[in-house]
Design a protein around this motif. Structure first.
Motif, PDB file in Angstrom:
ATOM      1  N   GLU A  96       0.830  -1.179  -0.114  1.00  0.00           N
ATOM      2  CA  GLU A  96       0.030  -0.248  -0.096  1.00  0.00           C
ATOM      3  C   GLU A  96       0.629   1.303   0.019  1.00  0.00           C
ATOM      4  O   GLU A  96       0.346   2.371  -0.109  1.00  0.00           O
ATOM      5  CB  GLU A  96      -0.920   0.008   1.322  1.00  0.00           C
ATOM      6  CG  GLU A  96      -1.812  -1.197   1.464  1.00  0.00           C
ATOM      7  CD  GLU A  96      -2.934  -1.160   0.608  1.00  0.00           C
ATOM      8  OE1 GLU A  96      -3.262  -0.128  -0.199  1.00  0.00           O
ATOM      9  OE2 GLU A  96      -3.637  -2.324   0.429  1.00  0.00           O
ATOM     10  N   ILE A  97       2.080   1.051   0.313  1.00  0.00           N
ATOM     11  CA  ILE A  97       2.912   2.314   0.696  1.00  0.00           C
ATOM     12  C   ILE A  97       4.148   2.558  -0.129  1.00  0.00           C
ATOM     13  O   ILE A  97       4.206   3.749  -0.731  1.00  0.00           O
ATOM     14  CB  ILE A  97       3.604   2.064   2.286  1.00  0.00           C
ATOM     15  CG1 ILE A  97       2.269   2.459   3.043  1.00  0.00           C
ATOM     16  CG2 ILE A  97       4.642   3.395   2.518  1.00  0.00           C
ATOM     17  CD1 ILE A  97       2.804   1.987   4.598  1.00  0.00           C
TER      18      ILE A  97
ATOM     19  N   LEU B 295      -1.209  -2.325  11.913  1.00  0.00           N
ATOM     20  CA  LEU B 295      -1.541  -1.986  10.775  1.00  0.00           C
ATOM     21  C   LEU B 295      -1.462  -3.011   9.908  1.00  0.00           C
ATOM     22  O   LEU B 295      -2.432  -3.319   8.954  1.00  0.00           O
ATOM     23  CB  LEU B 295      -0.854  -0.542  10.390  1.00  0.00           C
ATOM     24  CG  LEU B 295      -1.426   0.617  10.789  1.00  0.00           C
ATOM     25  CD1 LEU B 295      -0.750   2.028  10.173  1.00  0.00           C
ATOM     26  CD2 LEU B 295      -2.981   0.856  10.481  1.00  0.00           C
TER      27      LEU B 295
ATOM     28  N   LEU C 263      -3.757  -5.961  10.547  1.00  0.00           N
ATOM     29  CA  LEU C 263      -5.268  -5.660   9.981  1.00  0.00           C
ATOM     30  C   LEU C 263      -5.379  -5.675   8.353  1.00  0.00           C
ATOM     31  O   LEU C 263      -6.681  -6.259   7.989  1.00  0.00           O
ATOM     32  CB  LEU C 263      -5.439  -4.140  10.613  1.00  0.00           C
ATOM     33  CG  LEU C 263      -6.829  -3.488  10.714  1.00  0.00           C
ATOM     34  CD1 LEU C 263      -7.468  -4.381  11.859  1.00  0.00           C
ATOM     35  CD2 LEU C 263      -6.639  -1.891  10.960  1.00  0.00           C
ATOM     36  N   LEU C 264      -4.485  -4.920   7.688  1.00  0.00           N
ATOM     37  CA  LEU C 264      -4.773  -5.211   6.364  1.00  0.00           C
ATOM     38  C   LEU C 264      -4.664  -6.435   5.619  1.00  0.00           C
ATOM     39  O   LEU C 264      -5.358  -6.722   5.005  1.00  0.00           O
ATOM     40  CB  LEU C 264      -3.760  -4.385   5.526  1.00  0.00           C
ATOM     41  CG  LEU C 264      -3.599  -2.694   5.780  1.00  0.00           C
ATOM     42  CD1 LEU C 264      -2.473  -2.121   5.204  1.00  0.00           C
ATOM     43  CD2 LEU C 264      -5.059  -2.258   5.459  1.00  0.00           C
TER      44      LEU C 264
ATOM     45  N   GLY D 237      -7.516  -8.579   8.626  1.00  0.00           N
ATOM     46  CA  GLY D 237      -8.999  -7.879   9.074  1.00  0.00           C
ATOM     47  C   GLY D 237      -9.833  -7.293   8.191  1.00  0.00           C
ATOM     48  O   GLY D 237     -10.663  -6.459   8.422  1.00  0.00           O
ATOM     49  N   ARG D 238      -9.774  -7.761   7.136  1.00  0.00           N
ATOM     50  CA  ARG D 238     -10.811  -7.706   5.886  1.00  0.00           C
ATOM     51  C   ARG D 238     -11.093  -8.958   5.057  1.00  0.00           C
ATOM     52  O   ARG D 238     -10.155  -9.798   5.042  1.00  0.00           O
ATOM     53  CB  ARG D 238     -10.362  -6.375   5.164  1.00  0.00           C
ATOM     54  CG  ARG D 238      -9.173  -6.464   4.296  1.00  0.00           C
ATOM     55  CD  ARG D 238      -8.702  -5.127   3.803  1.00  0.00           C
ATOM     56  NE  ARG D 238      -7.309  -5.181   3.286  1.00  0.00           N
ATOM     57  CZ  ARG D 238      -6.915  -4.467   2.590  1.00  0.00           C
ATOM     58  NH1 ARG D 238      -7.546  -3.501   2.039  1.00  0.00           N
ATOM     59  NH2 ARG D 238      -5.570  -4.543   2.195  1.00  0.00           N
ATOM     60  N   PRO D 239     -12.083  -8.890   4.168  1.00  0.00           N
ATOM     61  CA  PRO D 239     -12.310  -9.970   3.589  1.00  0.00           C
ATOM     62  C   PRO D 239     -10.853  -9.950   2.394  1.00  0.00           C
ATOM     63  O   PRO D 239     -10.528  -9.103   2.138  1.00  0.00           O
ATOM     64  CB  PRO D 239     -13.670  -9.588   2.525  1.00  0.00           C
ATOM     65  CG  PRO D 239     -14.316  -8.559   3.474  1.00  0.00           C
ATOM     66  CD  PRO D 239     -13.210  -8.014   4.289  1.00  0.00           C
TER      67      PRO D 239
ATOM     68  N   ASP E 279     -11.072 -12.492   7.493  1.00  0.00           N
ATOM     69  CA  ASP E 279     -11.221 -11.501   8.583  1.00  0.00           C
ATOM     70  C   ASP E 279     -11.027 -12.328   9.744  1.00  0.00           C
ATOM     71  O   ASP E 279     -11.913 -12.873  10.031  1.00  0.00           O
ATOM     72  CB  ASP E 279     -12.380 -10.824   8.368  1.00  0.00           C
ATOM     73  CG  ASP E 279     -12.620  -9.771   9.499  1.00  0.00           C
ATOM     74  OD1 ASP E 279     -11.805  -9.682  10.505  1.00  0.00           O
ATOM     75  OD2 ASP E 279     -13.652  -8.841   9.344  1.00  0.00           O
TER      76      ASP E 279
ATOM     77  N   ARG F 270     -10.608 -11.028  12.782  1.00  0.00           N
ATOM     78  CA  ARG F 270     -10.663 -10.458  14.288  1.00  0.00           C
ATOM     79  C   ARG F 270     -11.602 -10.886  15.103  1.00  0.00           C
ATOM     80  O   ARG F 270     -11.544 -11.192  16.146  1.00  0.00           O
ATOM     81  CB  ARG F 270     -11.197  -8.845  13.743  1.00  0.00           C
ATOM     82  CG  ARG F 270      -9.834  -8.031  13.376  1.00  0.00           C
ATOM     83  CD  ARG F 270     -10.509  -6.798  12.876  1.00  0.00           C
ATOM     84  NE  ARG F 270     -11.348  -6.724  12.036  1.00  0.00           N
ATOM     85  CZ  ARG F 270     -11.994  -5.727  11.279  1.00  0.00           C
ATOM     86  NH1 ARG F 270     -11.406  -4.637  11.860  1.00  0.00           N
ATOM     87  NH2 ARG F 270     -12.640  -6.016  10.342  1.00  0.00           N
TER      88      ARG F 270
ATOM     89  N   PHE G  77      -5.028  -1.962  18.150  1.00  0.00           N
ATOM     90  CA  PHE G  77      -5.520  -2.051  16.774  1.00  0.00           C
ATOM     91  C   PHE G  77      -6.354  -3.479  16.791  1.00  0.00           C
ATOM     92  O   PHE G  77      -7.180  -3.327  15.907  1.00  0.00           O
ATOM     93  CB  PHE G  77      -4.234  -2.132  15.905  1.00  0.00           C
ATOM     94  CG  PHE G  77      -3.470  -1.009  15.601  1.00  0.00           C
ATOM     95  CD1 PHE G  77      -4.228  -0.317  14.351  1.00  0.00           C
ATOM     96  CD2 PHE G  77      -2.526  -0.515  16.134  1.00  0.00           C
ATOM     97  CE1 PHE G  77      -3.681   0.895  14.018  1.00  0.00           C
ATOM     98  CE2 PHE G  77      -1.932   0.633  15.796  1.00  0.00           C
ATOM     99  CZ  PHE G  77      -2.580   1.285  14.774  1.00  0.00           C
TER     100      PHE G  77
END
Lengths: 359, 511
Positions: free
Chosen positions: B21-22, B364, B367-368, B371-373, B376, B378, B458
């Motif tokens: 992402e960065i 972070l 999480l990426l 933490g998402r489809p 996930d 969490r 987080f």
């Protein structure tokens, strides 16, 4: 406890849905989606300071058939950073708590999906146009203000300061503690308030504060509980805090709430922070997410906000609790800077502040 | 290899998700910015002083607590772990309360706080090695005419050197990457790259600059860890088995007593300040803060503001036990692989990398990645113990390696020659040492989990906070009750840690 056992919740929401199906055949009811695949879960991304009453959340879950899952994003800044990095494939459906110092970057990165809540008609007039082209909805606001330990000033026989100018007056030398704007959110808000007030002359104001022996703490807790005369064992009776800190002192006192409090909030030089909610672009649950945004701006939540988060509701029609009307600073004319100005200049402001203060 | 898969899944993949992402071609340009380099220099100086101070206080404590027998020693050892888990904000406030305004904020108080927080690292890592050194060796040296200092230096100190290097490296890394203390009581002279990363990510939202700062930090930390690994590889010798502890007599008795008392004062002073704060209100003595934790009207009942303190305690305990188990397993296996040669050593250094990666970066990234489809995790509640285990594994490796290396590999050969099957032979040789170090390390890992704040903030669910998160929430708002209940909860955290670590130690000794 917080969560209703899953099976019970299914029964509850199933019966709620059955009722809804009987009572309403309106095609706009989003529940129709829920009937096909059971209760929908909406993940609500919030920061550390988010809070509501459990029964307000349960009530919504019961009537809407939507399960709310609170997802923590750390402090407000980290939460927004996480949302920006995940833009387009979000880690939640709705984000609550992004404020006006951080929102521009989030908007620029396409974090939000547009939605205008029908409840937005009830917003206070000064917040009604603060939706950034319908991408976010203001939910609450709070003012970062100078707090004063009145008992201390009474005992010393000195009149407490009433303006930003007073803080630089030798009468109040060595009495003020602020937070480092590079590490603390109220610290940054106070810096922005001086920038809004003094414009390009703000470094000169800070030089005068420095000459007046201002103390700089790393965090709000350290300033309030460490340096402030009222919060703990400190020796400085003036601190940067919130307009709602005095009522919080009453609500969180020992035993029976005391009738009055020895701190007050100074009305001059307050900086207004507005907190927004928005639907995260890429959410799979847009319809349910819209209902959650409506709910955040609905009367039950707005009435619940003051005593849970110690901020003011964004709706115009919410009566404030008595501790607020009596003891919170009622700021008529807060300092504010345009969100995009802050986004563009914050780095430069912090650097210049550092060189003025020798930090 | 279990540890390799674990690191790949929970370190490499999250960092890669973050990097994707960065990182862009322009990122390298940020290397020319003098700011992160200047901050790195400041942080290195601060960390060196912090480390020296932690060793100066920690080494005598390690000696007394692990080698001598005296009443209450086990509890004293568990208590020595307490500073490590106290929430930074609590330590910061306690230090200010104790030292008054005399130090204020800045270099001196930051360095003191770092030394205090890291005492447990020195005591545990050096202690785990110290118990395996036969005190008779020093006596032998004395009887051959060496003075007490020479005997200590040539025998004990030289055997300890790898462990001291390990401990020093870790204290240095912790101080170099410190965040909480620096934010709370630091000033411009004590900035760290970690605090710079936080500012760059969460105020300036300048992720590329943050990536560069984080990378510089990772390189410094990596170099320090490689140095420590070299030191560890230099020496062998000593015994794998814990020695019987000595009953002090004569002059030693006074010395041991004095060190024990001073250590107790140092460790306990902030704790006593907390106990005091948990019992005081503006109107005198009170039990209100304690009943706010356990009574019928717990603080903020009915609101998601704080969450039930009791369920936070249960949650923290479960996370801690899970962390202890996973970290001891993964770290133990990683430490064993050190014995198997060059690749193993490189691998062991890799397991230490989480030390140099900030909790925020790790949080972070996790999480990426998870933490998402489509994935996930969490809701499973696994992410916090996994992140805590990542943070604890390097400590386990640091505790285990010096002692394992000291074990004579000929023991395995002898056992094999006597007819033991390979696994059995290995256990005969390394088993006793493994047991000692795994117990010491498991206890430390539990303690890490109990006190950890950054990653949990987080990855814990907002309505499922751990004890340090609850304390931070309380201290983030005004009001007497907020501070009083936070103090009471911090005392509970101290009791939980001491009990858990003592139980792990005791359980380990028995098996």
């Amino acid at each position: 406890m917080k969560r209703i056992p899953a099976r019970f919740a299914v029964v509850l929401s199933a019966s709620a849905l059955a009722l809804a199906a009987c009572s309403s055949d309106s095609a706009t009811e989003p529940e129709t989606e829920a009937t096909t695949d059971g209760p929908v879960t909406v993940q609500l991304l919030t920061h550390d300071s988010f809070a509501l009453s459990e029964d307000v959340i349960a009530e919504f879950e019961d009537t809407s058939g939507i399960d709310i899952e609170l997802v923590s994003g750390g402090d407000a800044g980290s939460m927004v950073a996480g949302a920006i990095l995940a833009a387009g494939a979000p880690t939640a459906d709705v984000m609550f708590g992004v404020d006006n110092t951080l929102i521009t970057r989030a908007l620029d990165e396409g974090v939000f999906e547009p939605y205008t809540s029908p409840e937005a008609e009830s917003l206070r007039p000064d917040l009604a146009d603060q939706t950034f082209d319908g991408l976010v909805t203001p939910i609450d606001f709070g003012d970062v203000c100078i707090n004063i330990d009145d008992t201390w000033f009474e005992a010393e026989g000195i009149a407490p300061p009433t303006t930003l100018e007073d803080l630089a007056d030798p009468t109040y030398s060595g009495l003020l503690v602020v937070q480092d704007p590079g590490t603390s959110s109220p610290g940054l808000a106070f810096l922005l308030s001086t920038v809004a007030r003094y414009g390009d002359e703000w470094p000169d104001y800070w030089q005068r504060l420095k000459d007046n022996d201002v103390a700089v703490a790393g965090s709000w807790s350290d300033a309030y509980y460490g340096d402030f005369t009222f919060g703990g064992g400190g020796d400085r009776p003036i601190v940067v805090s919130y307009a709602t800190s005095p009522p919080a002192e009453i609500v969180y006192a020992e035993g029976e709430p005391p009738e009055t409090v020895s701190t007050s909030s100074m009305d001059d030089g307050c900086y207004r922070q507005i907190e927004y909610a928005g639907i995260l672009a890429g959410s799979d649950n847009v319809e349910a997410a819209q209902q959650v945004v409506d709910w955040l701006l609905s009367v039950p939540v707005q009435e619940d906000i003051p005593l849970n988060m110690f901020v003011f509701p964004a709706r115009a029609d919410i009566p404030l609790p008595e501790v607020f009307t009596e003891f919170a600073g009622q700021v008529e004319d807060p300092e504010q800077l345009p969100a995009d100005y802050v986004a563009e200049n914050v780095e430069g402001l912090l650097t210049e502040w550092g060189s003025v203060m020798g930090r | 290899m279990v540890p390799a898969l674990f690191l790949l899944a929970f370190l490499a993949i999250p960092l890669a998700s973050l990097g994707r992402e960065i990182i862009s071609p322009g990122t390298a340009g940020y290397l020319l910015d003098p700011l992160p380099w200047r901050v790195a220099g400041l942080a290195a100086g601060q960390a060196l002083v912090s480390t020296a101070l932690a060793l100066a206080i920690g080494l005598p404590m390690a000696n007394v607590l692990t080698r001598y027998r005296f009443p209450g020693r086990r509890w004293a050892l568990a208590l020595a772990t307490v500073p490590f888990v106290l929430p930074t904000v609590v330590v910061a406030l306690a230090f200010r309360a104790l030292l008054g305004g005399s130090l204020g904020s800045g270099f001196a108080i930051v360095v003191l706080a770092h030394a205090y927080l890291n005492l447990a690292v020195v005591v545990r890592i050096v202690g785990a090695r110290w118990v395996t050194i036969d005190p008779r060796m020093e006596l032998t040296a004395r009887s051959l005419g060496a003075g007490p200092w020479t005997a200590f230096r040539t025998v004990t100190l030289s055997a300890l050197r790898p462990a001291i290097a390990s401990a020093a490296a870790i204290v240095f890394v912790f101080s170099f990457t410190s965040l909480g203390v620096v934010l709370l009581i630091g000033d411009s002279s004590t900035r760290t790259l970690e605090s710079l990363v936080l500012r760059q990510t969460s105020i300036l939202l300048d992720f590329q600059a943050a990536a560069v700062s984080a990378a510089i930090q990772a390189v410094v930390v990596g170099s320090v860890l490689v140095w420590a690994a070299r030191q560890r590889a230099l020496q062998r010798g000593g015994s794998a088995r814990p020695m019987r502890s000595i009953r002090p007599h004569g002059r030693a008795r006074w010395a041991v007593g004095a060190v024990a008392v001073v250590a107790a004062v140092i460790v306990l002073a902030p704790v006593l300040a907390l106990v005091w704060a948990s019992l005081r209100s503006s109107s005198g003595w009170t039990l209100a803060w304690w009943s706010g934790l356990f009574g019928p009207n717990t603080i903020d009942a009915g609101s998601t503001r704080i969450g039930s303190p009791l369920s936070a305690m249960a949650r923290s305990l479960i996370f801690a036990l899970a962390t202890g188990l996973v970290a001891a397993l993964v770290g133990g296996l990683a430490a064993v692989s050190v014995l198997t040669g060059r690749i193993g050593r490189a691998f062991a250094i890799a397991t230490a990398l989480p030390l140099g990666i900030s909790a925020a970066t790790l949080g972070l990234g996790t999480l990426l990645a998870y933490g998402r489809p489509p994935l996930d995790l969490r809701a499973t509640g696994l992410l916090v113990p996994i992140a805590h285990a990542l943070i604890a594994v390097p400590l386990v490796v640091a505790v285990a390696t010096p002692t394992l290396r000291a074990t004579d590999p000929r023991l395995v050969t002898v056992a094999a020659n006597l007819g033991a099957r390979p696994t059995r032979a290995w256990w005969t040789g390394y088993g006793p040492a493994m047991r000692t170090v795994m117990v010491a390390a498991g206890g430390l890992a539990c303690a890490v989990s109990l006190g950890e704040f950054g990653a949990a903030s987080f990855l814990a669910r907002a309505d499922g906070p751990t004890v340090p998160l609850v304390i931070a929430r309380l201290l983030g708002r005004p009001g007497e009750a907020s501070f009083g209940v936070a103090a009471a909860l911090a005392v509970v955290l101290v009791i939980m840690t001491t009990t858990l670590v003592a139980a792990v130690d005791r359980g380990g000794r028995r098996t």
